[in-house]
Design a protein around this motif. Structure first.
Motif, PDB file in Angstrom:
ATOM      1  N   ARG A 459      -8.890  19.382  11.204  1.00 29.38           N
ATOM      2  CA  ARG A 459      -7.828  18.449  11.581  1.00 29.38           C
ATOM      3  C   ARG A 459      -7.338  17.709  10.336  1.00 29.38           C
ATOM      4  O   ARG A 459      -8.014  17.680   9.303  1.00 29.38           O
ATOM      5  CB  ARG A 459      -8.365  17.434  12.604  1.00 29.38           C
ATOM      6  N   GLN A 460      -6.155  17.105  10.442  1.00 27.48           N
ATOM      7  CA  GLN A 460      -5.640  16.330   9.303  1.00 27.48           C
ATOM      8  C   GLN A 460      -6.603  15.191   8.978  1.00 27.48           C
ATOM      9  O   GLN A 460      -7.002  14.435   9.859  1.00 27.48           O
ATOM     10  CB  GLN A 460      -4.263  15.762   9.630  1.00 27.48           C
ATOM     11  N   VAL A 461      -6.947  15.085   7.691  1.00 30.73           N
ATOM     12  CA  VAL A 461      -8.016  14.151   7.303  1.00 30.73           C
ATOM     13  C   VAL A 461      -7.510  12.776   6.889  1.00 30.73           C
ATOM     14  O   VAL A 461      -8.306  11.870   6.613  1.00 30.73           O
ATOM     15  CB  VAL A 461      -8.874  14.743   6.159  1.00 30.73           C
ATOM     16  N   GLY A 462      -6.181  12.578   6.819  1.00 31.95           N
ATOM     17  CA  GLY A 462      -5.658  11.260   6.493  1.00 31.95           C
ATOM     18  C   GLY A 462      -6.159  10.738   5.160  1.00 31.95           C
ATOM     19  O   GLY A 462      -6.410  11.493   4.211  1.00 31.95           O
ATOM     20  N   SER A 463      -6.356   9.442   5.096  1.00 31.05           N
ATOM     21  CA  SER A 463      -6.680   8.788   3.823  1.00 31.05           C
ATOM     22  C   SER A 463      -8.068   9.093   3.289  1.00 31.05           C
ATOM     23  O   SER A 463      -8.395   8.706   2.166  1.00 31.05           O
ATOM     24  CB  SER A 463      -6.531   7.271   3.970  1.00 31.05           C
ATOM     25  N   THR A 464      -8.907   9.775   4.079  1.00 32.05           N
ATOM     26  CA  THR A 464     -10.219  10.138   3.532  1.00 32.05           C
ATOM     27  C   THR A 464     -10.087  11.163   2.408  1.00 32.05           C
ATOM     28  O   THR A 464     -11.051  11.407   1.674  1.00 32.05           O
ATOM     29  CB  THR A 464     -11.146  10.702   4.638  1.00 32.05           C
ATOM     30  N   LEU A 555      -0.203  16.238   0.454  1.00 31.11           N
ATOM     31  CA  LEU A 555      -1.637  16.519   0.412  1.00 31.11           C
ATOM     32  C   LEU A 555      -2.405  15.287  -0.048  1.00 31.11           C
ATOM     33  O   LEU A 555      -3.497  14.999   0.452  1.00 31.11           O
ATOM     34  CB  LEU A 555      -1.908  17.686  -0.545  1.00 31.11           C
ATOM     35  N   SER A 556      -1.835  14.535  -0.983  1.00 31.76           N
ATOM     36  CA  SER A 556      -2.520  13.362  -1.538  1.00 31.76           C
ATOM     37  C   SER A 556      -2.796  12.304  -0.486  1.00 31.76           C
ATOM     38  O   SER A 556      -3.698  11.477  -0.643  1.00 31.76           O
ATOM     39  CB  SER A 556      -1.692  12.751  -2.670  1.00 31.76           C
ATOM     40  N   LEU A 557      -2.020  12.328   0.612  1.00 32.33           N
ATOM     41  CA  LEU A 557      -2.195  11.346   1.680  1.00 32.33           C
ATOM     42  C   LEU A 557      -2.957  11.920   2.864  1.00 32.33           C
ATOM     43  O   LEU A 557      -3.093  11.269   3.898  1.00 32.33           O
ATOM     44  CB  LEU A 557      -0.837  10.810   2.135  1.00 32.33           C
ATOM     45  N   GLY A 558      -3.439  13.158   2.716  1.00 34.93           N
ATOM     46  CA  GLY A 558      -4.339  13.702   3.725  1.00 34.93           C
ATOM     47  C   GLY A 558      -3.713  14.519   4.818  1.00 34.93           C
ATOM     48  O   GLY A 558      -4.216  14.527   5.945  1.00 34.93           O
ATOM     49  N   SER A 650      -4.715  10.056  10.642  1.00 32.85           N
ATOM     50  CA  SER A 650      -3.652  11.033  10.454  1.00 32.85           C
ATOM     51  C   SER A 650      -2.378  10.585  11.156  1.00 32.85           C
ATOM     52  O   SER A 650      -2.312   9.494  11.740  1.00 32.85           O
ATOM     53  CB  SER A 650      -4.098  12.400  10.987  1.00 32.85           C
ATOM     54  N   GLN A 651      -1.352  11.418  11.108  1.00 35.53           N
ATOM     55  CA  GLN A 651      -0.059  11.086  11.682  1.00 35.53           C
ATOM     56  C   GLN A 651      -0.188  10.747  13.165  1.00 35.53           C
ATOM     57  O   GLN A 651      -0.898  11.416  13.904  1.00 35.53           O
ATOM     58  CB  GLN A 651       0.914  12.251  11.522  1.00 35.53           C
ATOM     59  N   SER A 652       0.521   9.704  13.566  1.00 40.20           N
ATOM     60  CA  SER A 652       0.584   9.269  14.965  1.00 40.20           C
ATOM     61  C   SER A 652      -0.781   8.918  15.542  1.00 40.20           C
ATOM     62  O   SER A 652      -0.990   8.988  16.753  1.00 40.20           O
ATOM     63  CB  SER A 652       1.236  10.353  15.834  1.00 40.20           C
ATOM     64  N   GLN A 653      -1.712   8.540  14.693  1.00 41.44           N
ATOM     65  CA  GLN A 653      -3.056   8.163  15.133  1.00 41.44           C
ATOM     66  C   GLN A 653      -3.768   9.295  15.887  1.00 41.44           C
ATOM     67  O   GLN A 653      -4.591   9.042  16.780  1.00 41.44           O
ATOM     68  CB  GLN A 653      -3.067   6.916  16.021  1.00 41.44           C
ATOM     69  N   ALA A 654      -3.441  10.537  15.557  1.00 39.96           N
ATOM     70  CA  ALA A 654      -4.059  11.667  16.257  1.00 39.96           C
ATOM     71  C   ALA A 654      -5.524  11.842  15.873  1.00 39.96           C
ATOM     72  O   ALA A 654      -6.333  12.306  16.680  1.00 39.96           O
ATOM     73  CB  ALA A 654      -3.290  12.951  15.966  1.00 39.96           C
TER      74      ALA A 654
END
Length: 767
Positions: A459-464, A555-558, A650-654
């Motif tokens: 899944r999208q990892v966001g800021s991690t 990519l830098s933002l996850g 990740s996007q939209s708090q998914a």
């Protein structure tokens, strides 16, 4: 060549005209048949048809035994068994039970060598020639054992003769290597009795709620009688038929002089009395983890062979697999996940009260319906779409998962799908950074209802992901006190992409460490440009990310979809000060003889970034907890040990994420719905600091409160070198301006809020 052919031709012409007689044709026919049979037999003996075990395999013949998985603290986690089987030694089998078997199935068992020639002739004459089916089958106990242990194969028209001959050959080989008592033991541990009872011990418990060693003569006769047809003579389903068959067994025992006429008469009048006991298969513990172990063992089985030269069988060869998991830590992890997800589910349901979370993307529900096993099954039967939809709207009794326990309800399959679509899920892992040992592994919220392992889900990892960007930037010479403007910037090389902050606040400047602590997108992208996207991708790969990373600015933002497992692996480089480690789940494998077998070769890695960069990153990630988005680990969970970590959304708090580490443990968690289109409405409830971080916090607090596990939290981070400490002295550094008060500082001052209580996270909006 022509001369040879002519000679043969002349021979047959001469034979045909002068020597052809009925007597000679019989003679030659007999020799030809004998030759063909011997050739056929030799082909079978040497395994031409692929089923006869070799002499080496026969020597290593053993009872089928499930392999077992143990935790590091020696708790049995799981048994890999396909059948409900409990093996027992010969000494646990009553003598009268052995006598009943011999009298009924193989009267000359102690006289023959695996094949009873007299019985074969009896079958040939009575069964085949005289058509008397009551004469029996002619198979010895040893042949039946072979049939049970080595399932028959289809050879089309020749299946029966080939299989019979194969069983004879294998039976003869077995008799050469084992005593009669051993063969009886093998037989009783192998034979199926129906109703999920495999082997004598399971059958004794299933039908009489006793152990095999305590079986009476009449109970023994019932079980031996079942060997002819386990369903037809089932004592629970068909007591009268079972009684008649039992009495036949008793009569055969009397004729073989194992019991007297008086004993037969007294027992034959007794009714069939059963005492059913439902056989419960071993459910197991930590099943997401043991399934992960099974996949690891699958690789091991492909590379390791038994002394016979054949591959080990996880379900038959009785391996003892010792793992890295600590079961007490696993229980803490499972409780932490359950506690947090129960709370989050209530919040999620409240946010969406009266509405369906997929209302803007109805295809989510439609896909869930069509991907369901019910829909596929009905479709395969050729049922029309209209009738399928009617079926999905018809209420039926079912059991569903709830956070208050499984619930028996009357519900339509459609409502059931909606019920499960709304559920939030989670994954959690804890790894020792020095060894790579997995200490806790929770792949989901319910092993029974949800088999999908979210530790391996991508899944999208966001800021991690941001710490990888900052590590690459530090390696390129960026200092933690360097200042960067918090402004909107368009990047033409990425199609005029303009990354925004999740709090929509801009202005002023951030230091590098401050930008990471507050998860500021604008500064992170500037650092990406400084470090170079390719350098970031190369570094992340070396740190342990196995998924191919896209060469795009976001990519830098996850925005990359990665698994919890590979992210946790990459985070081990921080407490290891630049040294990556590959996760380990299995530490020892022992065969049933007690011999330790080779496990997986140790993966040796080299440092992927400098020790100075490592010291800087550990300090920066510690500030995320003391001053940034993960501050609640301190004030909510009382964790004042040396801790580093990073939240992510990740996007939209998914997807909500958190990765944390001490000097001796790395933990990671993910929270989200199975479909990313289903998510919290608000950032407040959906951000990683609210969804994923509390799982880690509660788990670490449990460890901290247990003296046995203080080791994992009491270790201190390495004291930074003087050079690193100087780099963090932002105010005294010559030529470096002091941090300016930015918009965030102004807001904090105006509201008189303690900065440590502000928890912000960042997402990458759609751009």
């Amino acid at each position: 060549m022509n001369n040879i052919l002519n000679s043969i031709k002349q021979f047959f012409l001469k034979f045909k005209l002068k020597n052809f007689t009925f007597k000679k044709s019989l003679k030659y026919g007999f020799f030809l048949a004998t030759f063909l049979f011997l050739s056929f037999f030799i082909a079978i003996y040497f395994g031409y048809f692929g089923r006869v075990p070799t002499n080496k395999e026969i020597q290593l013949f053993q009872n089928m035994e499930a392999s077992e998985v143990y935790s590091a603290d020696n708790i049995l986690l799981y048994r890999f068994d396909k059948e409900n089987r409990i093996n027992i030694p010969y000494d646990s089998i009553p003598k009268h039970l052995v006598n009943a078997l011999i009298a009924t199935e193989d009267a000359r068992f102690f006289e023959h060598s695996g094949v009873d020639i007299k019985s074969l002739f009896r079958v040939l004459v009575k069964t085949i020639i005289m058509r008397d089916k009551s004469s029996g089958g002619g198979s010895t106990i040893t042949q039946q054992l072979v049939k049970n242990y080595f399932p028959r194969k289809s050879h089309r028209f020749f299946s029966t003769p080939i299989n019979k001959l194969e069983e004879m050959v294998a039976a003869y080989k077995l008799e050469q290597h084992f005593t009669k008592e051993q063969l009886i033991e093998f037989y009783f541990n192998t034979v199926p009795f129906g109703q999920s009872a495999f082997g004598l011990e399971s059958a004794s418990q299933r039908f009489f709620s006793t152990t095999a060693s305590k079986l009476t003569i009449e109970q023994s006769a019932v079980l031996v009688g079942m060997l002819k047809a386990s369903y037809t003579y089932n004592p629970v389903k068909f007591p009268e038929a079972s009684k008649k068959r039992r009495n036949i067994v008793l009569n055969l025992m009397k004729e073989a002089e194992f019991i007297s006429q008086k004993e037969e008469d007294s027992i034959s009048d007794l009714p069939i009395i059963t005492k059913e006991k439902r056989l419960v298969r071993h459910v197991g513990k930590a099943k997401y983890f043991t399934e992960y172990v099974r996949t690891e063992m699958k690789k091991w089985l492909e590379e390791n062979k038994k002394p016979s030269g054949k591959n080990y069988d996880l379900y038959k060869d009785g391996l003892k697999i010792y793992t890295t998991l600590n079961y007490e830590m696993q229980q803490y992890a499972e409780k932490s996940v359950a506690k947090q997800l129960k709370k989050l589910q209530q919040e999620f349901d409240y946010e969406w009260r009266g509405e369906e979370p997929w209302k803007d993307v109805p295809v989510v529900l439609e896909n869930a319906i069509k991907n369901s096993s019910r829909y596929k099954r009905l479709k395969e039967k050729g049922i029309s779409e209209a009738n399928i939809r009617a079926n999905f709207n018809t209420e039926i009794p079912m059991k569903i998962f709830t956070w208050n326990g499984d619930k028996q309800v009357t519900m339509s399959p459609l409502d059931s799908i909606k019920h499960y679509l709304k559920h939030l899920h989670a994954g959690f892992i804890a790894i020792e950074p020095q060894t790579g040992h997995i200490k806790a592994y929770v792949g989901g919220i319910s092993e029974q209802h949800f088999q999908y392992d979210h530790i391996k889900t991508k899944r999208q990892v966001g800021s991690t992901f941001k710490p990888f960007v900052y590590t690459a930037a530090i390696e390129k010479g960026v200092s933690p006190c360097d200042m960067y403007p918090n402004i909107l910037i368009k990047y033409p090389q990425y199609e005029d992409w303009e990354p925004k902050n999740s709090d929509w606040i801009y202005g002023g400047e951030f230091s590098v460490w401050g930008a990471l602590a507050n998860s500021t997108n604008t500064v992170t992208v500037q650092l990406m440009e400084k470090a170079g996207l390719k350098n970031i991708i190369n570094l992340a790969t070396k740190m342990g990310i196995e998924t191919k990373l896209p060469e795009i600015g976001s990519l830098s933002l996850g925005t990359a979809e990665l698994s919890l497992l590979e992210m946790a692996r990459a985070y081990t480089t921080f407490p290891n000060y630049g040294l990556p480690v590959h996760e380990v789940s299995i530490v020892k494998i022992i065969n049933r003889e007690g011999v330790e077998l080779p496990t997986f070769p140790e993966v040796k890695n080299k440092n992927v970034y400098s020790e100075q960069t490592a010291e800087i990153m550990v300090q920066m990630l510690e500030k995320v907890i003391t001053n940034g988005t993960a501050a609640s680990l301190r004030y909510d969970y009382g964790l004042y040990n040396d801790l580093g970590g990073k939240t992510g959304t990740s996007q939209s708090q998914a997807d909500g994420w958190f990765f944390g580490f001490t000097s001796n443990l790395v933990t990671g968690s993910w929270v989200g719905a199975e479909n990313p289109s289903i998510h919290f409405r608000s950032m407040d409830k959906g951000q990683g600091s609210h969804t994923a971080l509390p799982i880690n916090g509660d788990f670490l607090r449990s460890l901290n409160n247990n003296p046995s596990f203080k080791y994992y939290l009491n270790g201190n981070f390495k004291k930074p070198s003087k050079e690193v400490l100087k780099l963090y002295d932002c105010l005294s550094r010559k030529g470096v301006p002091s941090p300016k008060k930015d918009t965030l500082d102004i807001v904090i001052d105006s509201l008189a809020i303690d900065p440590s209580t502000i928890v912000l996270d960042s997402i990458q909006p759609n751009n």
